[in-house]
Write a protein that holds these residues in place. Structure first.
Motif, PDB file in Angstrom:
ATOM      1  N   ALA A 101       0.843  -1.291   0.285  1.00  0.00           N
ATOM      2  CA  ALA A 101       0.140   0.162   0.044  1.00  0.00           C
ATOM      3  C   ALA A 101       0.801   0.942   0.286  1.00  0.00           C
ATOM      4  O   ALA A 101       1.692   0.843   0.884  1.00  0.00           O
ATOM      5  CB  ALA A 101      -0.678  -0.136   1.375  1.00  0.00           C
ATOM      6  N   GLY A 102       0.669   2.227  -0.794  1.00  0.00           N
ATOM      7  CA  GLY A 102       1.039   3.402  -1.124  1.00  0.00           C
ATOM      8  C   GLY A 102       2.730   3.186  -1.516  1.00  0.00           C
ATOM      9  O   GLY A 102       3.258   4.723  -1.816  1.00  0.00           O
ATOM     10  N   ARG A 103       2.712   2.677  -2.632  1.00  0.00           N
ATOM     11  CA  ARG A 103       3.929   2.179  -3.229  1.00  0.00           C
ATOM     12  C   ARG A 103       2.944   1.662  -5.026  1.00  0.00           C
ATOM     13  O   ARG A 103       2.219   1.227  -4.795  1.00  0.00           O
ATOM     14  CB  ARG A 103       4.236   1.216  -3.012  1.00  0.00           C
ATOM     15  CG  ARG A 103       5.856   0.815  -3.899  1.00  0.00           C
ATOM     16  CD  ARG A 103       7.269   0.113  -3.351  1.00  0.00           C
ATOM     17  NE  ARG A 103       6.693  -1.347  -2.814  1.00  0.00           N
ATOM     18  CZ  ARG A 103       6.686  -1.639  -4.405  1.00  0.00           C
ATOM     19  NH1 ARG A 103       7.764  -1.514  -5.286  1.00  0.00           N
ATOM     20  NH2 ARG A 103       6.870  -3.769  -4.796  1.00  0.00           N
ATOM     21  N   VAL A 104       4.011   2.581  -5.841  1.00  0.00           N
ATOM     22  CA  VAL A 104       3.764   2.589  -7.019  1.00  0.00           C
ATOM     23  C   VAL A 104       3.932   1.227  -7.863  1.00  0.00           C
ATOM     24  O   VAL A 104       4.980   0.844  -7.515  1.00  0.00           O
ATOM     25  CB  VAL A 104       4.106   3.554  -8.023  1.00  0.00           C
ATOM     26  CG1 VAL A 104       3.887   3.061 -10.005  1.00  0.00           C
ATOM     27  CG2 VAL A 104       3.784   4.791  -7.639  1.00  0.00           C
ATOM     28  N   LEU A 105       3.097   0.065  -8.354  1.00  0.00           N
ATOM     29  CA  LEU A 105       2.778  -0.814  -8.847  1.00  0.00           C
ATOM     30  C   LEU A 105       3.529  -0.530 -10.272  1.00  0.00           C
ATOM     31  O   LEU A 105       2.175  -0.961 -10.136  1.00  0.00           O
ATOM     32  CB  LEU A 105       2.365  -2.761  -7.613  1.00  0.00           C
ATOM     33  CG  LEU A 105       2.997  -2.184  -6.694  1.00  0.00           C
ATOM     34  CD1 LEU A 105       1.781  -3.463  -5.918  1.00  0.00           C
ATOM     35  CD2 LEU A 105       4.682  -2.940  -6.015  1.00  0.00           C
ATOM     36  N   SER A 106       4.289  -1.300 -11.192  1.00  0.00           N
ATOM     37  CA  SER A 106       4.069  -1.587 -12.298  1.00  0.00           C
ATOM     38  C   SER A 106       4.083  -2.381 -12.483  1.00  0.00           C
ATOM     39  O   SER A 106       3.082  -3.187 -12.045  1.00  0.00           O
ATOM     40  CB  SER A 106       5.518  -1.579 -13.416  1.00  0.00           C
ATOM     41  OG  SER A 106       6.346  -2.595 -12.889  1.00  0.00           O
ATOM     42  N   ARG A 107       3.186  -2.722 -14.043  1.00  0.00           N
ATOM     43  CA  ARG A 107       2.747  -3.692 -14.812  1.00  0.00           C
ATOM     44  C   ARG A 107       3.525  -5.289 -14.075  1.00  0.00           C
ATOM     45  O   ARG A 107       2.946  -6.310 -14.340  1.00  0.00           O
ATOM     46  CB  ARG A 107       1.887  -3.345 -16.209  1.00  0.00           C
ATOM     47  CG  ARG A 107       0.611  -2.179 -15.789  1.00  0.00           C
ATOM     48  CD  ARG A 107       0.332  -1.728 -17.609  1.00  0.00           C
ATOM     49  NE  ARG A 107      -0.749  -1.660 -17.722  1.00  0.00           N
ATOM     50  CZ  ARG A 107      -0.935  -0.136 -17.089  1.00  0.00           C
ATOM     51  NH1 ARG A 107       0.118   0.298 -17.307  1.00  0.00           N
ATOM     52  NH2 ARG A 107      -1.906   0.614 -17.472  1.00  0.00           N
ATOM     53  N   GLU A 108       4.426  -5.041 -14.380  1.00  0.00           N
ATOM     54  CA  GLU A 108       5.939  -5.703 -14.695  1.00  0.00           C
ATOM     55  C   GLU A 108       5.505  -6.238 -13.353  1.00  0.00           C
ATOM     56  O   GLU A 108       5.480  -7.543 -13.026  1.00  0.00           O
ATOM     57  CB  GLU A 108       6.471  -5.292 -15.260  1.00  0.00           C
ATOM     58  CG  GLU A 108       6.737  -5.431 -17.240  1.00  0.00           C
ATOM     59  CD  GLU A 108       6.142  -3.785 -16.896  1.00  0.00           C
ATOM     60  OE1 GLU A 108       6.071  -3.357 -16.197  1.00  0.00           O
ATOM     61  OE2 GLU A 108       5.959  -4.072 -18.569  1.00  0.00           O
ATOM     62  N   GLU A 109       5.591  -5.529 -12.066  1.00  0.00           N
ATOM     63  CA  GLU A 109       5.745  -5.675 -10.993  1.00  0.00           C
ATOM     64  C   GLU A 109       4.837  -7.461 -10.572  1.00  0.00           C
ATOM     65  O   GLU A 109       4.894  -8.148 -10.269  1.00  0.00           O
ATOM     66  CB  GLU A 109       5.995  -4.906 -10.080  1.00  0.00           C
ATOM     67  CG  GLU A 109       7.206  -3.831 -10.180  1.00  0.00           C
ATOM     68  CD  GLU A 109       7.135  -3.396  -9.273  1.00  0.00           C
ATOM     69  OE1 GLU A 109       8.065  -3.320  -7.664  1.00  0.00           O
ATOM     70  OE2 GLU A 109       6.757  -2.788  -9.389  1.00  0.00           O
ATOM     71  N   LEU A 110       3.619  -6.764 -11.251  1.00  0.00           N
ATOM     72  CA  LEU A 110       1.641  -7.327 -10.738  1.00  0.00           C
ATOM     73  C   LEU A 110       2.135  -7.961 -12.009  1.00  0.00           C
ATOM     74  O   LEU A 110       1.754  -9.168 -10.789  1.00  0.00           O
ATOM     75  CB  LEU A 110       0.887  -6.370 -11.503  1.00  0.00           C
ATOM     76  CG  LEU A 110       0.733  -5.146 -10.503  1.00  0.00           C
ATOM     77  CD1 LEU A 110      -0.180  -4.625 -10.653  1.00  0.00           C
ATOM     78  CD2 LEU A 110       0.542  -5.638  -8.967  1.00  0.00           C
ATOM     79  N   LEU A 111       2.656  -8.648 -13.073  1.00  0.00           N
ATOM     80  CA  LEU A 111       2.863 -10.088 -13.253  1.00  0.00           C
ATOM     81  C   LEU A 111       3.675 -10.562 -13.265  1.00  0.00           C
ATOM     82  O   LEU A 111       2.991 -12.121 -12.673  1.00  0.00           O
ATOM     83  CB  LEU A 111       3.830  -9.600 -14.564  1.00  0.00           C
ATOM     84  CG  LEU A 111       3.286 -10.496 -15.407  1.00  0.00           C
ATOM     85  CD1 LEU A 111       2.618 -11.817 -15.732  1.00  0.00           C
ATOM     86  CD2 LEU A 111       4.802 -10.478 -16.920  1.00  0.00           C
ATOM     87  N   GLY A 112       4.957 -10.269 -12.020  1.00  0.00           N
ATOM     88  CA  GLY A 112       5.402 -10.752 -11.766  1.00  0.00           C
ATOM     89  C   GLY A 112       4.811 -11.603 -10.272  1.00  0.00           C
ATOM     90  O   GLY A 112       5.222 -12.588  -9.485  1.00  0.00           O
ATOM     91  N   VAL A 113       4.048 -11.492  -9.217  1.00  0.00           N
ATOM     92  CA  VAL A 113       3.501 -11.393  -8.123  1.00  0.00           C
ATOM     93  C   VAL A 113       2.760 -12.614  -8.198  1.00  0.00           C
ATOM     94  O   VAL A 113       2.380 -13.215  -7.267  1.00  0.00           O
ATOM     95  CB  VAL A 113       3.086 -10.182  -7.274  1.00  0.00           C
ATOM     96  CG1 VAL A 113       2.627 -10.096  -6.715  1.00  0.00           C
ATOM     97  CG2 VAL A 113       4.251  -9.269  -7.068  1.00  0.00           C
TER      98      VAL A 113
END
Length: 198
Positions: free
Chosen positions: A135-147
């Motif tokens: 929360a409060g941190r910008v997550l890129s699409r690539e990071e979200l894909l990795g998760v």
């Protein structure tokens, strides 16, 4: 398994699919609900659908047999570099609360402020969990894909955006004007709610 996670520190888990007793995929699913420790799956099941399923339920990497010791070592090192997991950082099994909502990573359930259970897909739940834990941190699409491995079925941008749109329809008062889950131009997404561990 849970007792071992509570009493010992692990940097990475190497898990075979074919185990006596319980299937390794079921163990992987339970591990991912309880911890963020990187999981590398080993299996003789080398079909594309098998690899995709393993990644979708929470494995971070997937190695098919036969493999060389050198390849396995290289994949383990790469995974440790990528994840930089700290076992002491947090208790990943705790229930998370935001704006009256409750997210339970063990039972993989989402409840609204009236305590009614809200149905989510695997990818929706994993994305929301990632946002709550960051929360409060910008997550890129690539990071979200990795998760979440949410982009395996199609282009990264399209897949992540579709899942986030569905999450917004469930948790926002007005999905067309989101307050909790906002888009950051050229950056990705940010979860603005205050998240507390229960």
């Amino acid at each position: 398994m849970n007792a071992a996670l509570r009493t010992q520190k692990f940097d990475l888990i190497v898990l075979d699919v074919m185990l006596p007793g319980e299937n390794g995929l079921n163990i992987c699913r339970r591990l991912r609900a309880a911890t963020n420790i990187p999981i590398l799956m080993l299996t003789a099941l080398g079909e594309k659908i098998d690899r995709i399923f393993g990644l979708e339920i929470g494995a971070d990497d997937y190695v098919t047999k036969p493999f060389s010791a050198r390849e396995l070592t290289a994949r383990i090192r790469a995974l440790l570099r990528r994840t930089a997991y700290d076992p002491d950082e947090r208790d990943w099994s705790k229930v998370l609360r935001f704006n009256g909502w409750r997210l339970d990573p063990i039972r993989r359930q989402l409840h609204d402020p009236n305590n009614a259970r809200v149905t989510t897909t695997t990818h929706e739940f994993d994305l929301l969990l990632a946002f709550c834990r960051n929360a409060g941190r910008v997550l890129s699409r690539e990071e979200l894909l990795g998760v979440t491995h949410a982009g395996l079925a199609g282009p990264i941008e399209r897949s992540v955006d579709v899942h986030i749109s569905r999450i917004r329809r469930k948790i926002e008062k007005d999905a067309r004007d989101p307050v909790l889950l906002r888009t950051v131009r050229l950056g990705g997404y940010i979860f603005t709610a205050t998240v507390e561990e229960a």
